[in-house]
Design a protein around this motif. Structure first.
Motif, PDB file in Angstrom:
ATOM      1  N   LEU A  39      -0.642   3.172  -3.018  1.00 35.24           N
ATOM      2  CA  LEU A  39       0.267   2.494  -1.840  1.00 35.24           C
ATOM      3  C   LEU A  39       1.638   2.157  -2.304  1.00 35.24           C
ATOM      4  CD1 LEU A  39      -2.324   0.102  -0.358  1.00 35.24           C
ATOM      5  CD2 LEU A  39      -1.755   2.204   0.581  1.00 35.24           C
ATOM      6  N   PRO A  40       2.485   2.050  -1.519  1.00 33.98           N
ATOM      7  CA  PRO A  40       4.034   1.664  -2.041  1.00 33.98           C
ATOM      8  C   PRO A  40       3.899   0.185  -2.539  1.00 33.98           C
ATOM      9  CG  PRO A  40       4.118   2.784   0.239  1.00 33.98           C
ATOM     10  CD  PRO A  40       2.392   2.542  -0.246  1.00 33.98           C
ATOM     11  N   VAL A  41       4.445   0.030  -3.633  1.00 33.75           N
ATOM     12  CA  VAL A  41       4.478  -1.345  -4.297  1.00 33.75           C
ATOM     13  C   VAL A  41       5.969  -1.799  -4.381  1.00 33.75           C
ATOM     14  CG1 VAL A  41       4.199  -2.595  -6.279  1.00 33.75           C
ATOM     15  CG2 VAL A  41       2.702  -0.966  -5.719  1.00 33.75           C
ATOM     16  N   ILE A  42       6.398  -2.945  -3.831  1.00 32.95           N
ATOM     17  CA  ILE A  42       7.581  -3.774  -3.942  1.00 32.95           C
ATOM     18  C   ILE A  42       7.241  -5.075  -4.657  1.00 32.95           C
ATOM     19  CG2 ILE A  42       9.411  -4.923  -3.002  1.00 32.95           C
ATOM     20  CD1 ILE A  42       8.778  -3.364  -0.165  1.00 32.95           C
ATOM     21  N   VAL A  43       8.046  -5.100  -5.860  1.00 34.42           N
ATOM     22  CA  VAL A  43       7.898  -6.454  -6.875  1.00 34.42           C
ATOM     23  C   VAL A  43       9.013  -7.259  -6.570  1.00 34.42           C
ATOM     24  CG1 VAL A  43       7.822  -7.068  -9.115  1.00 34.42           C
ATOM     25  CG2 VAL A  43       6.461  -5.195  -8.737  1.00 34.42           C
ATOM     26  N   VAL A  44       8.727  -8.545  -6.297  1.00 29.14           N
ATOM     27  CA  VAL A  44       9.582  -9.801  -6.174  1.00 29.14           C
ATOM     28  C   VAL A  44       9.339 -10.377  -7.501  1.00 29.14           C
ATOM     29  CG1 VAL A  44      10.487 -11.626  -4.732  1.00 29.14           C
ATOM     30  CG2 VAL A  44       9.867  -9.372  -3.601  1.00 29.14           C
TER      31      VAL A  44
END
Length: 339
Positions: free
Chosen positions: A48-53
């Motif tokens: 799945l797409p992953v966005i890291v903050v």
């Protein structure tokens, strides 16, 4: 983070200079891990797409408010976001743990509990973010993953990175742990996709987007009753904060007109009833993260809810970054978002 370390790390000097051999070793390890990630060992794909903050410094920078407004924006675009969290301070019986508003804070940790209560999104806790991501995919919890505080967790491949800095404290004394607060070198910011500064700007960071945390309401910890933030004007408050940067919370209360009796505690502090007893004539006020731990420990307290606001340019750039990677939801997108 303790107040003592805050003073040692976020001043202009380096009083812990005698620990420099350890700092050099820490920097060498961090640099080696990142280079390994960039040169082929790019972590496990989540499916799945992953966005890291995340951030490159130790201490509170405003990641959680940004995560909350980010998942709200993603849902508006047609995504079903899932938040991944390490779950610091929690002690779950099994991992991964799917956090709900009913999950005991002692199991989940305070930040995952607050995120689950506030966002309405699934929150999955596991120190091994790859396992949490795999669980979210296999159980169809959503279709995009937002990793809260995972910039240095290179076992998980990410599609997009957002780094957050506290504008008032910046990079502190500029030294690696334990001499200073740096988890990675400042040059690491050149490789992330978006940089956000909380509460102001940093002249050294061209192209960064300024985020403001706007007080939205006061919520009674037990009853859920709400009042406008203007209610604090002229009030004497016992301000309790067990977060990474409590001074920002205290200053916000003063800006709202409150007379503040500061009561800072270490980040993720396990509050007792004695910690939550206000002085006579004072109203007990705390942060949303602290409130999830205190619902059963105090009968009369309020927490200050804040909304993260970012410029339209941030959302346009984020949309562009996702589109360039071919990451699109099935539902139509909106072009603008005011935060």
């Amino acid at each position: 983070m303790s107040q003592r370390l805050d003073r040692l790390w976020y001043g202009s000097n380096r009083p812990l200079w005698w620990l420099w051999p350890l700092a050099w070793l820490f920097r060498w390890v961090a640099r080696r891990r990142y280079r390994a990630y960039r040169t082929g060992h790019r972590g496990e794909e989540a499916g799945l797409p992953v966005i890291v903050v995340g951030n490159i410094t130790v201490g509170g920078t405003g990641k959680s408010p940004l995560v909350l407004t980010l998942v709200t924006w993603l849902a508006e675009q047609g995504w079903r976001p899932v938040i991944l969290s390490r779950g610091y301070g929690g002690d779950p019986e099994t991992l991964p743990l799917v956090v709900t508003p009913q999950t005991p804070v002692d199991e989940s940790g305070d930040e995952p509990a607050m995120l689950a209560l506030t966002s309405g999104c699934p929150v999955v806790v596991d120190p091994r973010r790859v396992r949490a991501a795999r669980y979210a995919r296999e159980h169809d919890l959503g279709d995009i993953l937002v990793c809260d505080d995972g910039l240095q967790h290179y076992a998980l491949h990410r599609d997009l990175e957002i780094a957050v800095l506290d504008a008032a404290r910046g990079l502190g004394n500029g030294a690696p742990i334990p001499v200073g607060p740096l988890r990675e070198e400042p040059a690491r910011l050149d490789s992330v996709d978006l940089v956000v500064t909380n509460g102001g700007t940093l002249p050294s960071l061209g192209g960064a987007h300024e985020m403001t945390l706007a007080p939205s309401r006061l919520v009674h910890v037990s009853s859920g009753d709400e009042r406008g933030p203007g209610w604090l004007a002229g009030q004497s408050v016992s301000a309790v904060a067990g977060i990474g940067n409590p001074s920002r919370f205290f200053e916000t209360l003063r800006e709202l007109g409150a007379r503040v009796n500061e009561r800072p505690f270490p980040d993720h502090h396990p509050f007792s009833a004695s910690d939550l007893t206000p002085a006579p004539g004072e109203t007990l006020v705390m942060t949303a993260k602290d409130a999830v731990k205190c619902r059963e420990r105090t009968a009369d307290a309020w927490y200050l809810a804040v909304d993260a606001r970012l410029p339209k340019a941030f959302w346009r750039q984020l949309q562009q970054q996702l589109s360039e990677r071919g990451i699109r939801p099935s539902a139509p997108t909106r072009e603008d978002h005011d935060g």
